[in-house]
Every structure is written in C-alpha cells, then in structure tokens.
Design a protein around this motif. Sequence first.
Motif, PDB file in Angstrom:
ATOM      1  N   MET A   1     -49.876  20.244   8.623  1.00 26.43           N
ATOM      2  CA  MET A   1     -49.717  19.128   9.754  1.00 26.43           C
ATOM      3  C   MET A   1     -50.829  18.435   9.658  1.00 26.43           C
ATOM      4  N   GLU A   2     -50.892  16.821   9.273  1.00 26.43           N
ATOM      5  CA  GLU A   2     -51.977  16.065   9.274  1.00 26.43           C
ATOM      6  C   GLU A   2     -52.392  15.961  10.637  1.00 26.43           C
ATOM      7  N   THR A   3     -53.831  15.591  10.730  1.00 21.78           N
ATOM      8  CA  THR A   3     -54.391  15.174  12.239  1.00 21.78           C
ATOM      9  C   THR A   3     -54.248  13.663  12.398  1.00 21.78           C
ATOM     10  N   THR A   4     -54.284  13.330  13.563  1.00 22.71           N
ATOM     11  CA  THR A   4     -54.225  12.035  13.926  1.00 22.71           C
ATOM     12  C   THR A   4     -55.454  11.117  13.192  1.00 22.71           C
ATOM     13  N   SER A   5     -56.422  11.776  12.964  1.00 28.59           N
ATOM     14  CA  SER A   5     -57.424  11.028  12.231  1.00 28.59           C
ATOM     15  C   SER A   5     -57.174  10.702  10.930  1.00 28.59           C
ATOM     16  N   GLU A   6     -56.423  11.778  10.235  1.00 29.79           N
ATOM     17  CA  GLU A   6     -56.028  11.642   8.849  1.00 29.79           C
ATOM     18  C   GLU A   6     -54.876  10.482   8.737  1.00 29.79           C
ATOM     19  N   LYS A   7     -54.331  10.609   9.674  1.00 28.59           N
ATOM     20  CA  LYS A   7     -53.100   9.731   9.637  1.00 28.59           C
ATOM     21  C   LYS A   7     -53.413   8.131   9.712  1.00 28.59           C
ATOM     22  N   ASN A   8     -54.467   8.238  10.714  1.00 27.47           N
ATOM     23  CA  ASN A   8     -55.042   6.645  10.823  1.00 27.47           C
ATOM     24  C   ASN A   8     -55.753   6.196   9.649  1.00 27.47           C
ATOM     25  N   THR A   9     -56.607   7.253   8.992  1.00 33.93           N
ATOM     26  CA  THR A   9     -57.214   6.768   7.894  1.00 33.93           C
ATOM     27  C   THR A   9     -56.317   6.407   6.780  1.00 33.93           C
ATOM     28  N   ALA A  10     -55.528   7.103   6.344  1.00 34.86           N
ATOM     29  CA  ALA A  10     -54.463   6.848   5.472  1.00 34.86           C
ATOM     30  C   ALA A  10     -53.587   5.696   5.503  1.00 34.86           C
ATOM     31  N   THR A  11     -53.294   5.327   6.975  1.00 31.72           N
ATOM     32  CA  THR A  11     -52.579   4.017   7.259  1.00 31.72           C
ATOM     33  C   THR A  11     -53.511   3.133   7.268  1.00 31.72           C
ATOM     34  N   PHE A  12     -54.689   3.093   7.470  1.00 34.25           N
ATOM     35  CA  PHE A  12     -55.615   2.063   7.187  1.00 34.25           C
ATOM     36  C   PHE A  12     -55.877   1.690   5.801  1.00 34.25           C
ATOM     37  N   THR A  13     -55.866   2.592   5.038  1.00 32.66           N
ATOM     38  CA  THR A  13     -56.031   2.568   3.596  1.00 32.66           C
ATOM     39  C   THR A  13     -54.968   1.544   3.026  1.00 32.66           C
ATOM     40  N   HIS A  14     -53.854   1.682   3.555  1.00 33.63           N
ATOM     41  CA  HIS A  14     -52.705   0.918   3.060  1.00 33.63           C
ATOM     42  C   HIS A  14     -52.983  -0.610   3.728  1.00 33.63           C
ATOM     43  N   LEU A  15     -52.992  -0.429   4.882  1.00 28.86           N
ATOM     44  CA  LEU A  15     -53.381  -1.799   5.517  1.00 28.86           C
ATOM     45  C   LEU A  15     -54.485  -2.568   4.936  1.00 28.86           C
ATOM     46  N   SER A  16     -55.648  -2.142   4.431  1.00 29.69           N
ATOM     47  CA  SER A  16     -56.596  -2.698   3.959  1.00 29.69           C
ATOM     48  C   SER A  16     -56.262  -3.553   2.585  1.00 29.69           C
ATOM     49  N   THR A  17     -55.036  -3.324   2.063  1.00 26.46           N
ATOM     50  CA  THR A  17     -54.956  -4.123   0.975  1.00 26.46           C
ATOM     51  C   THR A  17     -54.506  -5.451   1.306  1.00 26.46           C
ATOM     52  N   LEU A  18     -54.002  -5.744   2.570  1.00 26.69           N
ATOM     53  CA  LEU A  18     -53.687  -6.977   3.089  1.00 26.69           C
ATOM     54  C   LEU A  18     -54.952  -7.660   3.293  1.00 26.69           C
ATOM     55  N   SER A  19     -56.288  -7.198   3.089  1.00 26.72           N
ATOM     56  CA  SER A  19     -57.604  -7.833   3.242  1.00 26.72           C
ATOM     57  C   SER A  19     -57.601  -9.132   2.024  1.00 26.72           C
ATOM     58  N   GLN A  20     -56.599  -8.896   1.008  1.00 25.23           N
ATOM     59  CA  GLN A  20     -56.619 -10.005  -0.056  1.00 25.23           C
ATOM     60  C   GLN A  20     -56.387 -11.254   0.465  1.00 25.23           C
ATOM     61  N   TYR A  21     -55.860 -11.331   1.556  1.00 23.57           N
ATOM     62  CA  TYR A  21     -55.424 -12.840   2.224  1.00 23.57           C
ATOM     63  C   TYR A  21     -56.597 -13.330   2.856  1.00 23.57           C
ATOM     64  N   ILE A  22     -58.011 -12.487   3.197  1.00 19.16           N
ATOM     65  CA  ILE A  22     -59.053 -13.233   3.836  1.00 19.16           C
ATOM     66  C   ILE A  22     -60.095 -13.025   2.764  1.00 19.16           C
ATOM     67  N   ILE A  23     -60.333 -11.943   1.945  1.00 18.83           N
ATOM     68  CA  ILE A  23     -61.545 -11.984   1.154  1.00 18.83           C
ATOM     69  C   ILE A  23     -60.896 -11.650  -0.228  1.00 18.83           C
ATOM     70  N   PRO A  24     -61.378 -12.187  -1.369  1.00 16.77           N
ATOM     71  CA  PRO A  24     -60.924 -11.977  -2.649  1.00 16.77           C
ATOM     72  C   PRO A  24     -61.228 -10.606  -3.164  1.00 16.77           C
ATOM     73  N   PHE A  25     -60.242 -10.071  -3.759  1.00 17.11           N
ATOM     74  CA  PHE A  25     -60.560  -8.849  -4.211  1.00 17.11           C
ATOM     75  C   PHE A  25     -60.595  -7.663  -3.230  1.00 17.11           C
ATOM     76  N   GLY A  26     -60.189  -7.966  -1.986  1.00 17.29           N
ATOM     77  CA  GLY A  26     -60.370  -6.865  -1.045  1.00 17.29           C
ATOM     78  C   GLY A  26     -59.236  -6.090  -1.107  1.00 17.29           C
ATOM     79  N   ASN A  27     -58.069  -6.343  -1.822  1.00 20.46           N
ATOM     80  CA  ASN A  27     -56.945  -5.350  -1.805  1.00 20.46           C
ATOM     81  C   ASN A  27     -57.385  -4.314  -2.655  1.00 20.46           C
ATOM     82  N   TYR A  28     -58.514  -4.471  -3.642  1.00 26.35           N
ATOM     83  CA  TYR A  28     -59.243  -3.350  -4.479  1.00 26.35           C
ATOM     84  C   TYR A  28     -60.349  -2.631  -3.807  1.00 26.35           C
ATOM     85  N   ILE A  29     -61.276  -3.407  -3.127  1.00 27.78           N
ATOM     86  CA  ILE A  29     -62.534  -2.943  -2.585  1.00 27.78           C
ATOM     87  C   ILE A  29     -62.409  -1.955  -1.533  1.00 27.78           C
TER      88      ILE A  29
END
Length: 151
Positions: A1-29
């Motif tokens: 079972m994953e901890t809340t911290s692991e879930k949040n980190t993994a979720t933020f990893t997916h959501l960080s790809t949306l930074s491409q709309y603000i920062i060029p290449f943010g969806n990779y960086i």
Amino acid sequence: METTSEKNTATFTHLSTLSQYIIPFGNYIFPILIWTSYKDKSEFVNHHGKQALNFQLSLLLYTLILALIAIPIFIIVFLQNLPMEAVFNDEDFVIRNFNFQGNIGLLTIGATAVVLFGLLKVLEFFLVIYASIKTSNGEYYKYPLTIPFIK
C-alpha cells in the motif's frame, strides 16, 4: 500500500507535465526532476514517473510526425500558387486565383494533420488529469498509445 506522500508525489509528477503551458519544455523538465529524485525511494513514483515521461516523449514523436506531414504540404501549395512576377520584379505580393481544386488533396492531408494535432493536445490534457486522479487514488495507470522509451 502506497503512502499518502508517494501518492501525492506521483500525482504531482503527472500534473507537472501541464507546466508546458507556462514554461517551455516544462512537460519534460519537471517530471524528470521529480522522477529522478524519488525513483529509488518508491516503486509507485518510479512507475508513474516513467509513464508521464514516456507519454510526453510519445506525444513529441507524434507531433513531429504530424508537423513533417503538414508543414511541407502547406509550403508546397503556397509556393505553387506564388506569383513569380511578384518575386522577381519586386511587385506587390497578392495571391490571385488560388487554385483550390488542383491542391484539394494536399490541403486535405495538411488540414487533417493540423486537426489531429489539435485533438492530440486536447486528449493529452484530459489524459493527464485522468492519470492524476487515478494516481491520487493509489492506482497504477498506463497511458494509451504510449511508446515505452524508458523501461
């Protein structure tokens, strides 16, 4: 079972790809930064970091293919209808009598590539949100149409 911290980190990893709309290449960086920081600490974050990066790299490949189809087609059609006297004699550039009938096949292919690109971007947005929701619930998620560049 994953901890809340692991879930949040993994979720933020997916959501960080949306930074491409603000920062060029943010969806990779940002996914790379998060994934490399936590990949050895959690298998859950490692899986989702790979998924997010593979999905973004797959989208880059699909976008390049669509661009390699659309851009040359539009350039060819434009150059075929360019009045040469305007180019060589320094005249005003006015496109008269654009030949749609002679180029309808090429224009259709080019327009289809542009529409597919637009649909790809909309699909990307919703799939990233969907993956984030699944991840925050502690589920393993695999994006569709993803090439596994990072294994």
